[in-house]
Write a protein that holds these residues in place. Structure first.
Motif, PDB file in Angstrom:
ATOM      1  N   HIS A   1       0.822  -1.047   0.240  1.00 39.19           N
ATOM      2  CA  HIS A   1       0.292   0.214   0.040  1.00 39.19           C
ATOM      3  C   HIS A   1       1.246   1.581  -0.108  1.00 39.19           C
ATOM      4  O   HIS A   1       1.978   1.349   0.070  1.00 39.19           O
TER       5      HIS A   1
ATOM      6  N   ILE B   1       1.454   4.890   1.795  1.00 36.71           N
ATOM      7  CA  ILE B   1       0.514   5.450   2.316  1.00 36.71           C
ATOM      8  C   ILE B   1       0.902   6.993   2.575  1.00 36.71           C
ATOM      9  O   ILE B   1       0.012   7.673   3.867  1.00 36.71           O
ATOM     10  N   ASN B   2       1.588   7.570   1.638  1.00 32.83           N
ATOM     11  CA  ASN B   2       1.855   8.965   1.485  1.00 32.83           C
ATOM     12  C   ASN B   2       2.585   9.480   0.636  1.00 32.83           C
ATOM     13  O   ASN B   2       3.573   8.314  -0.344  1.00 32.83           O
TER      14      ASN B   2
ATOM     15  N   ALA C   1       3.708   0.967   2.519  1.00 33.10           N
ATOM     16  CA  ALA C   1       3.001   0.406   3.946  1.00 33.10           C
ATOM     17  C   ALA C   1       4.719   0.289   4.614  1.00 33.10           C
ATOM     18  O   ALA C   1       4.713   0.398   5.518  1.00 33.10           O
TER      19      ALA C   1
ATOM     20  N   LYS D   1     -12.842   0.563  -2.902  1.00 32.56           N
ATOM     21  CA  LYS D   1     -11.626  -0.073  -1.433  1.00 32.56           C
ATOM     22  C   LYS D   1     -12.193  -1.559  -1.173  1.00 32.56           C
ATOM     23  O   LYS D   1     -13.598  -1.189  -1.575  1.00 32.56           O
TER      24      LYS D   1
ATOM     25  N   SER E   1     -11.512   4.496  -2.500  1.00 30.39           N
ATOM     26  CA  SER E   1     -10.294   4.431  -1.795  1.00 30.39           C
ATOM     27  C   SER E   1      -9.620   6.499  -1.976  1.00 30.39           C
ATOM     28  O   SER E   1      -8.621   5.271  -2.423  1.00 30.39           O
TER      29      SER E   1
ATOM     30  N   SER F   1      -9.724   7.404   1.092  1.00 29.88           N
ATOM     31  CA  SER F   1      -9.067   7.953   2.993  1.00 29.88           C
ATOM     32  C   SER F   1      -7.463   8.122   3.164  1.00 29.88           C
ATOM     33  O   SER F   1      -7.189   8.651   3.869  1.00 29.88           O
ATOM     34  N   TRP F   2      -6.823   7.546   2.703  1.00 23.71           N
ATOM     35  CA  TRP F   2      -5.168   7.607   2.716  1.00 23.71           C
ATOM     36  C   TRP F   2      -4.529   8.851   2.057  1.00 23.71           C
ATOM     37  O   TRP F   2      -3.530   8.942   2.402  1.00 23.71           O
TER      38      TRP F   2
END
Length: 359
Positions: A75, A77-78, A87, A104, A228, A230-231
């Motif tokens: 994944h 993450i930023n 991740a 998602k 998908s 929210s990240w």
């Protein structure tokens, strides 16, 4: 790897992400970051539930089509102005970033595990005398159609919280699909929802918001999944997301205000029905535009994406379908010939550089 030296990072290995990575792999150093090891043709998954061997063609590993790119199973993450963070806390720098994370979904990591899921769902369907489907969007309607066609002896109930099925299409297509299901003895309940917290497959009883009790040996949850995105809330794109969680894009599918970050597929705010063939068009336009930019082309020469018209084809088992076109809506074998027999699996495999059939 490509000699150009430009790095393109694609986040998400679905219909749009997988295709754009394939199209760019010989023009740039391409990284495909996806939490699963495989590409799945999502509109074929319901057929694989009634015929598990169908999944052998519709699910294939990323390394089968991405032969000149790097696959990172993880994944993101930023995102910063110059790199993404996985991740596992690995930074990957980019010249161009493409976000195609779709909706998602909780899918297993490996192809083998995904194919086993189809087999497990098939066993669940075969062993049940009565089946409850929760959700009357395209997924619920198509699953009901697949089961009704292959297992006509099953007692089936479909519960949908809206006033009509498939509210993303027009009323004519919705009514035709509804009438087809009823003709197959599917009990369709509208304007109701099912509370699962007090029900399980072991209990075999489910209660709707209208107070109706449904008896079923098993259930399938087919309601819509959230985008998908929210990240993105702690990244540089946190202000580029609208209230529905979609990324705001310009006419070139670039995230608004960004020169080198693109978004494709269901995560975008493009005003059109979210369908696979349109996600493929997003990928084709974006690959063309990034190739132009990498060669030093002028932004004024970039291709603008034109939102798709209101065309939708929803399969109803193996032979029938309902098709909505701008000027007419039809149901039966003719639209079924367009989609239902092979569900565009052979065509999609060819688009991904693979033979349409195995062996």
């Amino acid at each position: 790897m490509a000699e150009k030296g430009k790095v393109v990072v694609v986040v998400g290995g679905g219909v749009a992400g997988g295709l754009v990575a394939r199209l760019l792999q010989f023009h740039a150093d391409v990284f495909l970051i996806d939490p699963k090891e495989y590409f799945e043709i999502p509109w074929a998954s319901l057929r694989a539930m009634v015929e598990p061997s169908f999944g052998e063609r519709s699910v294939f590993n990323h390394n089968e089509y991405l032969t000149n790119g790097r696959i990172v199973t993880s994944h993101v993450i930023n995102i910063t102005e110059t790199a993404v963070l996985t991740a596992e806390e690995h930074w990957i720098a980019y010249d161009y970033l493409i976000i195609a994370t779709g909706h998602k979904d909780s899918l297993p990591r490996t192809r083998t595990e995904r194919l086993e899921q189809f087999k497990a769902d098939n066993r669940k369907i075969k062993s049940a005398n009565s089946i409850l489907i929760i959700g009357g969007g395209p997924t619920g309607v198509e699953l009901a159609g697949e089961i009704a066609a292959d297992f006509p002896e099953k007692k089936m109930t479909l519960v949908h919280r809206g006033p009509r099925l498939m509210e993303f299409v027009g009323e004519k297509a919705s009514k035709k699909a509804h009438d087809w299901l009823v003709s197959k003895k599917v009990d369709v309940l509208l304007n109701q929802s099912v509370e699962l917290s007090s029900s399980t497959d072991e209990m075999h009883t489910y209660r709707t918001s209208a107070g109706k009790t449904i008896t079923a040996d098993c259930h399938f949850w087919c309601t819509g999944k959230p985008v998908s995105s929210s990240w993105l809330k702690d990244t540089i794109l946190k202000d580029s997301v609208d209230r529905q969680g979609r990324l705001k894009v310009d006419e070139h599918l670039r995230v608004k205000g960004r020169k080198n970050i693109f978004a494709l597929g269901d995560i975008t705010d493009v005003p059109e029905i979210k369908e696979g063939y349109l996600a493929q068009r997003h990928a084709q336009v974006t690959a063309k535009n990034i190739n132009l930019l990498m060669k030093g082309g002028q932004e004024s020469k970039m291709t603008a994406y034109k939102p798709g018209s209101a065309i939708a084809v929803v399969s109803l088992g193996r032979k029938d379908a309902v098709a909505q076109f701008p000027f007419t809506t039809i149901i039966g074998r003719i639209p079924g010939m367009i989609k239902s027999k092979d569900l565009f699996v052979g065509k999609t495999r060819k688009d991904m550089g693979l033979p349409p059939h195995l062996g």
